[in-house]
Design a protein around this motif. Structure first.
Motif, short mmCIF file in Angstrom:
data_model
loop_
_atom_site.label_atom_id
_atom_site.label_comp_id
_atom_site.label_asym_id
_atom_site.label_seq_id
_atom_site.Cartn_x
_atom_site.Cartn_y
_atom_site.Cartn_z
N PHE A 15 0.70 -1.27 0.03
CA PHE A 15 -0.24 0.53 0.03
C PHE A 15 0.97 0.81 -0.52
N SER A 16 0.36 1.97 -0.82
CA SER A 16 1.16 3.43 -1.05
C SER A 16 0.26 4.08 -0.71
N GLY A 17 0.50 5.66 0.09
CA GLY A 17 -0.44 6.50 0.19
C GLY A 17 -1.12 6.24 1.71
N THR A 18 -1.79 6.99 1.97
CA THR A 18 -1.73 6.89 3.75
C THR A 18 -2.99 6.24 3.64
N VAL A 19 -3.29 5.30 4.88
CA VAL A 19 -3.70 4.72 4.91
C VAL A 19 -4.17 4.08 7.22
N SER A 20 -5.01 3.81 7.00
CA SER A 20 -5.16 3.53 8.28
C SER A 20 -5.23 2.08 8.78
N ILE A 21 -4.14 1.63 9.16
CA ILE A 21 -4.52 0.53 9.78
C ILE A 21 -4.15 0.39 11.60
N VAL A 22 -5.74 -0.42 11.66
CA VAL A 22 -6.71 -0.56 13.54
C VAL A 22 -6.02 -2.05 13.24
N ASP A 23 -6.19 -2.44 14.47
CA ASP A 23 -5.35 -4.20 15.18
C ASP A 23 -6.60 -4.04 16.13
N ILE A 24 -7.47 -4.82 15.94
CA ILE A 24 -9.16 -5.49 16.82
C ILE A 24 -8.54 -6.88 17.79
N ARG A 25 -7.74 -6.84 18.07
CA ARG A 25 -7.02 -8.12 18.94
C ARG A 25 -6.80 -6.72 20.01
N ASP A 26 -6.96 -7.96 21.39
CA ASP A 26 -6.31 -8.30 22.41
C ASP A 26 -5.20 -7.21 22.93
N PRO A 27 -5.21 -5.86 23.90
CA PRO A 27 -4.48 -5.14 24.46
C PRO A 27 -2.59 -5.86 24.60
N GLN A 28 -2.80 -7.64 25.24
CA GLN A 28 -1.49 -8.07 25.37
C GLN A 28 -1.11 -8.62 23.53
N SER A 29 -1.79 -9.07 23.48
CA SER A 29 -1.73 -10.13 22.14
C SER A 29 -0.31 -8.74 20.98
N TYR A 30 -1.88 -7.60 21.06
CA TYR A 30 -0.95 -6.56 20.24
C TYR A 30 -0.02 -5.94 21.22
N ALA A 31 0.51 -6.04 22.16
CA ALA A 31 1.75 -5.64 22.20
C ALA A 31 3.07 -6.44 22.75
N ASN A 32 2.28 -7.72 22.58
CA ASN A 32 3.55 -9.14 22.29
C ASN A 32 3.48 -9.09 20.44
N GLY A 33 2.98 -8.29 19.99
CA GLY A 33 3.21 -7.96 18.36
C GLY A 33 2.54 -7.43 17.77
N HIS A 34 2.34 -6.57 16.69
CA HIS A 34 1.85 -6.17 15.68
C HIS A 34 2.43 -5.54 14.56
N MET A 35 1.43 -4.97 13.24
CA MET A 35 2.14 -5.09 12.34
C MET A 35 2.67 -3.16 12.19
N PRO A 36 3.35 -3.04 11.69
CA PRO A 36 4.22 -1.61 11.86
C PRO A 36 3.02 -0.80 11.50
N ASN A 37 3.17 0.75 11.57
CA ASN A 37 2.28 1.51 11.62
C ASN A 37 0.47 0.65 12.59
N ALA A 38 0.87 0.18 13.39
CA ALA A 38 -0.70 -0.31 13.28
C ALA A 38 -1.43 0.76 14.35
N ALA A 39 -2.74 0.58 15.05
CA ALA A 39 -2.94 1.33 15.74
C ALA A 39 -4.15 0.37 16.80
N PRO A 40 -3.78 -0.43 18.02
CA PRO A 40 -4.85 -0.60 18.69
C PRO A 40 -6.24 0.16 18.04
N LEU A 41 -7.42 -0.38 18.29
CA LEU A 41 -8.81 -0.32 18.05
C LEU A 41 -9.68 -0.87 18.56
N ASN A 42 -10.46 -0.28 19.87
CA ASN A 42 -11.49 -0.78 20.62
C ASN A 42 -12.69 0.19 21.33
#
Length: 103
Positions: A15-42
């Protein structure tokens, strides 16, 4: 009615350009590993995300395996976002082929 599209891991990686990547997994899973530039969403920050994200910004929803993200992508699309994707295979598929960030 607004709807979402499916997108492959490779297409997200390319993907080129602006994109908002949101990660809906639980906070522990997000902390253990997530995509670059992904933001947690809950439930706690969903309203803020909807208010602060321009509706013309493409949104990619990521979960564990690409199942839960479909429902979440539908909800986000219904908030007026123009382009919403559910990433097929989820974070588990991403992790096999791409870099992962940890907290």
């Amino acid at each position: 009615m607004s709807t979402f599209s499916h997108i492959s891991v490779q297409d997200v990686a390319d993907f080129s350009g602006t994109v908002s990547i949101v990660d809906i997994r639980d906070p522990q899973s997000y902390a253990n590993g997530h995509m670059p530039n992904a933001a947690p969403l809950n439930n706690d920050n969903f309203a803020t995300f909807v208010e602060q994200t321009p509706k013309d910004t493409p949104v990619v929803v990521v979960c564990y395996h690409g199942v839960s993200s479909q429902q979440a992508a539908q909800v986000i699309a219904q908030q007026g976002f123009e382009t919403v994707y559910s990433m097929d295979g989820g974070f588990e598929a991403w992790r096999l082929a791409n870099p992962v960030e940890t907290e």
